[in-house]
Design a protein around this motif. Structure first.
Motif, PDB file in Angstrom:
ATOM      1  N   GLN A  54       0.965  -1.073  -0.092  1.00 31.82           N
ATOM      2  CA  GLN A  54       0.001   0.141   0.091  1.00 31.82           C
ATOM      3  C   GLN A  54       0.915   1.314  -0.173  1.00 31.82           C
ATOM      4  O   GLN A  54       1.861   1.346   0.711  1.00 31.82           O
ATOM      5  CB  GLN A  54      -0.677   0.080   1.166  1.00 31.82           C
ATOM      6  CG  GLN A  54      -2.015   1.077   1.111  1.00 31.82           C
ATOM      7  CD  GLN A  54      -2.717   1.006   2.448  1.00 31.82           C
ATOM      8  OE1 GLN A  54      -2.363   1.321   3.568  1.00 31.82           O
ATOM      9  NE2 GLN A  54      -4.177   0.785   2.234  1.00 31.82           N
ATOM     10  N   VAL A  55       0.476   2.384  -0.697  1.00 30.35           N
ATOM     11  CA  VAL A  55       1.107   3.526  -0.820  1.00 30.35           C
ATOM     12  C   VAL A  55       0.171   4.634  -0.226  1.00 30.35           C
ATOM     13  O   VAL A  55      -0.984   4.666  -0.743  1.00 30.35           O
ATOM     14  CB  VAL A  55       1.358   4.074  -2.249  1.00 30.35           C
ATOM     15  CG1 VAL A  55       2.150   5.474  -2.241  1.00 30.35           C
ATOM     16  CG2 VAL A  55       2.471   2.769  -2.572  1.00 30.35           C
ATOM     17  N   TRP A  89      -3.256   2.568  -3.537  1.00 30.97           N
ATOM     18  CA  TRP A  89      -2.963   3.852  -3.029  1.00 30.97           C
ATOM     19  C   TRP A  89      -4.050   4.601  -2.187  1.00 30.97           C
ATOM     20  O   TRP A  89      -5.344   4.228  -2.496  1.00 30.97           O
ATOM     21  CB  TRP A  89      -2.696   4.726  -4.276  1.00 30.97           C
ATOM     22  CG  TRP A  89      -1.280   4.666  -4.885  1.00 30.97           C
ATOM     23  CD1 TRP A  89      -0.053   5.329  -4.827  1.00 30.97           C
ATOM     24  CD2 TRP A  89      -1.361   3.875  -5.984  1.00 30.97           C
ATOM     25  NE1 TRP A  89       0.712   4.792  -5.538  1.00 30.97           N
ATOM     26  CE2 TRP A  89       0.297   3.787  -6.340  1.00 30.97           C
ATOM     27  CE3 TRP A  89      -1.757   2.637  -6.615  1.00 30.97           C
ATOM     28  CZ2 TRP A  89       0.995   3.099  -7.368  1.00 30.97           C
ATOM     29  CZ3 TRP A  89      -1.322   2.052  -7.813  1.00 30.97           C
ATOM     30  CH2 TRP A  89       0.055   2.112  -7.799  1.00 30.97           C
ATOM     31  N   ILE A  90      -3.920   5.044  -1.187  1.00 32.39           N
ATOM     32  CA  ILE A  90      -4.974   5.613  -0.284  1.00 32.39           C
ATOM     33  C   ILE A  90      -4.664   6.953  -0.095  1.00 32.39           C
ATOM     34  O   ILE A  90      -3.859   7.262   0.392  1.00 32.39           O
ATOM     35  CB  ILE A  90      -5.287   4.759   0.973  1.00 32.39           C
ATOM     36  CG1 ILE A  90      -6.406   5.352   1.721  1.00 32.39           C
ATOM     37  CG2 ILE A  90      -3.956   4.498   1.713  1.00 32.39           C
ATOM     38  CD1 ILE A  90      -7.134   4.378   2.439  1.00 32.39           C
ATOM     39  N   HIS A  99      -6.149  13.973  -4.840  1.00 29.41           N
ATOM     40  CA  HIS A  99      -4.876  13.716  -5.563  1.00 29.41           C
ATOM     41  C   HIS A  99      -5.110  12.713  -6.589  1.00 29.41           C
ATOM     42  O   HIS A  99      -6.089  11.927  -6.387  1.00 29.41           O
ATOM     43  CB  HIS A  99      -3.857  13.159  -4.431  1.00 29.41           C
ATOM     44  CG  HIS A  99      -3.265  13.750  -3.514  1.00 29.41           C
ATOM     45  ND1 HIS A  99      -2.425  15.073  -3.958  1.00 29.41           N
ATOM     46  CD2 HIS A  99      -3.301  14.188  -2.181  1.00 29.41           C
ATOM     47  CE1 HIS A  99      -2.094  15.647  -2.697  1.00 29.41           C
ATOM     48  NE2 HIS A  99      -2.708  15.143  -1.719  1.00 29.41           N
ATOM     49  N   THR A 100      -4.348  12.503  -7.308  1.00 27.32           N
ATOM     50  CA  THR A 100      -4.257  11.375  -8.335  1.00 27.32           C
ATOM     51  C   THR A 100      -3.140  10.342  -8.506  1.00 27.32           C
ATOM     52  O   THR A 100      -2.164  10.711  -7.778  1.00 27.32           O
ATOM     53  CB  THR A 100      -4.473  11.922  -9.867  1.00 27.32           C
ATOM     54  OG1 THR A 100      -3.131  12.679 -10.321  1.00 27.32           O
ATOM     55  CG2 THR A 100      -5.369  12.697 -10.124  1.00 27.32           C
ATOM     56  N   VAL A 101      -2.948   9.405  -9.153  1.00 27.45           N
ATOM     57  CA  VAL A 101      -1.753   8.506  -9.266  1.00 27.45           C
ATOM     58  C   VAL A 101      -1.818   8.182 -10.552  1.00 27.45           C
ATOM     59  O   VAL A 101      -2.732   7.731 -11.368  1.00 27.45           O
ATOM     60  CB  VAL A 101      -2.132   7.057  -8.431  1.00 27.45           C
ATOM     61  CG1 VAL A 101      -0.830   6.397  -8.573  1.00 27.45           C
ATOM     62  CG2 VAL A 101      -2.309   7.503  -7.050  1.00 27.45           C
ATOM     63  N   ASN A 102      -0.915   8.758 -11.507  1.00 26.43           N
ATOM     64  CA  ASN A 102      -0.730   8.896 -12.624  1.00 26.43           C
ATOM     65  C   ASN A 102       0.519   8.253 -13.371  1.00 26.43           C
ATOM     66  O   ASN A 102       1.641   8.946 -12.993  1.00 26.43           O
ATOM     67  CB  ASN A 102      -0.904  10.176 -13.722  1.00 26.43           C
ATOM     68  CG  ASN A 102      -2.496  10.803 -13.380  1.00 26.43           C
ATOM     69  OD1 ASN A 102      -3.064  10.532 -12.480  1.00 26.43           O
ATOM     70  ND2 ASN A 102      -2.899  11.498 -14.476  1.00 26.43           N
ATOM     71  N   GLU A 103       0.532   7.072 -13.922  1.00 22.76           N
ATOM     72  CA  GLU A 103       1.844   6.505 -14.439  1.00 22.76           C
ATOM     73  C   GLU A 103       2.403   7.398 -15.526  1.00 22.76           C
ATOM     74  O   GLU A 103       1.476   7.771 -16.396  1.00 22.76           O
ATOM     75  CB  GLU A 103       1.624   5.076 -14.854  1.00 22.76           C
ATOM     76  CG  GLU A 103       2.972   4.135 -14.847  1.00 22.76           C
ATOM     77  CD  GLU A 103       3.470   4.243 -16.037  1.00 22.76           C
ATOM     78  OE1 GLU A 103       4.674   4.166 -16.351  1.00 22.76           O
ATOM     79  OE2 GLU A 103       2.972   4.519 -17.347  1.00 22.76           O
ATOM     80  N   ASP A 149     -10.151   7.912  -0.482  1.00 27.63           N
ATOM     81  CA  ASP A 149     -10.400   7.122  -1.589  1.00 27.63           C
ATOM     82  C   ASP A 149      -9.301   6.153  -1.725  1.00 27.63           C
ATOM     83  O   ASP A 149      -8.231   6.619  -1.403  1.00 27.63           O
ATOM     84  CB  ASP A 149     -10.686   8.130  -2.687  1.00 27.63           C
ATOM     85  CG  ASP A 149     -12.262   8.573  -2.687  1.00 27.63           C
ATOM     86  OD1 ASP A 149     -12.738   8.232  -1.767  1.00 27.63           O
ATOM     87  OD2 ASP A 149     -12.693   9.532  -3.478  1.00 27.63           O
ATOM     88  N   GLN A 150      -9.461   5.371  -2.560  1.00 30.93           N
ATOM     89  CA  GLN A 150      -8.329   4.263  -2.928  1.00 30.93           C
ATOM     90  C   GLN A 150      -8.354   3.937  -4.427  1.00 30.93           C
ATOM     91  O   GLN A 150      -9.450   4.109  -5.000  1.00 30.93           O
ATOM     92  CB  GLN A 150      -8.650   2.978  -1.946  1.00 30.93           C
ATOM     93  CG  GLN A 150      -8.490   3.090  -0.838  1.00 30.93           C
ATOM     94  CD  GLN A 150      -8.883   1.738  -0.119  1.00 30.93           C
ATOM     95  OE1 GLN A 150      -8.425   0.693  -0.637  1.00 30.93           O
ATOM     96  NE2 GLN A 150      -8.937   1.607   1.229  1.00 30.93           N
TER      97      GLN A 150
END
Length: 158
Positions: free
Chosen positions: A80-81, A103-104, A111-115, A129-130
């Motif tokens: 988990q990040v 990711w949480i 926030h976002t998680v974008n590769e 949110d996860q």
């Protein structure tokens, strides 16, 4: 009028504090209201109660509960990040092929998680949110928050 009220409250608090400190520092022996003649002081010394003259350092106070950081309270898993304080923690995570990483968001802002190579993209995540992604191939996958581009991290898949 408000200034007078504040002043009166401050004076009352200082008076109470003064009384408290006076009662805490009073020596055993003569009590308030006893005479100071030698006859009353020559009598047998008063017996101390169990807690008499106990300093603050010797008091049995309940221990302050130890709380884990926010990301540990939610049961942070090995894969988990946590997004907290405008950063990804851990910033670099190494996992095996086939591992699902989650990711949480623990911040109060989205926030976002974008590769970087657009292999995965979370979309905006509000507080708690996860987003999860399963890494099916080895490699190094760098990512960032599209809303806060200085936030970066990477997943190393072996």
């Amino acid at each position: 009028m408000l200034i007078n009220l504040k002043r009166n409250i401050s004076l009352a608090m200082m008076g109470l504090l003064s009384l408290f400190l006076t009662s805490c520092t009073q020596e055993s022996g003569t009590e308030y209201g006893q005479g100071s003649n030698s006859e009353s002081q020559a009598s047998a010394p008063p017996t101390a109660s169990q807690n008499a003259n106990m300093g603050m350092s010797n008091m049995n106070m309940p221990a302050k509960p130890v709380t884990a950081p926010k990301h540990m309270q939610a049961g942070a898993a090995a894969n988990q990040v946590v997004i907290e304080n405008f950063s990804f923690a851990p910033a670099t995570l190494t996992v095996k092929t086939g591992t699902k990483v989650t990711w949480i968001n623990r911040d109060d802002v989205p926030h976002t998680v974008n590769e970087n190579d657009k292999r995965f993209k979370s979309g905006p995540m509000d507080t708690d949110d996860q987003f999860s992604y399963t890494f099916s191939a080895p490699g190094t996958f760098s990512y960032f928050c599209a809303l806060h581009p200085k936030m970066t991290g990477q997943i190393i898949v072996k």
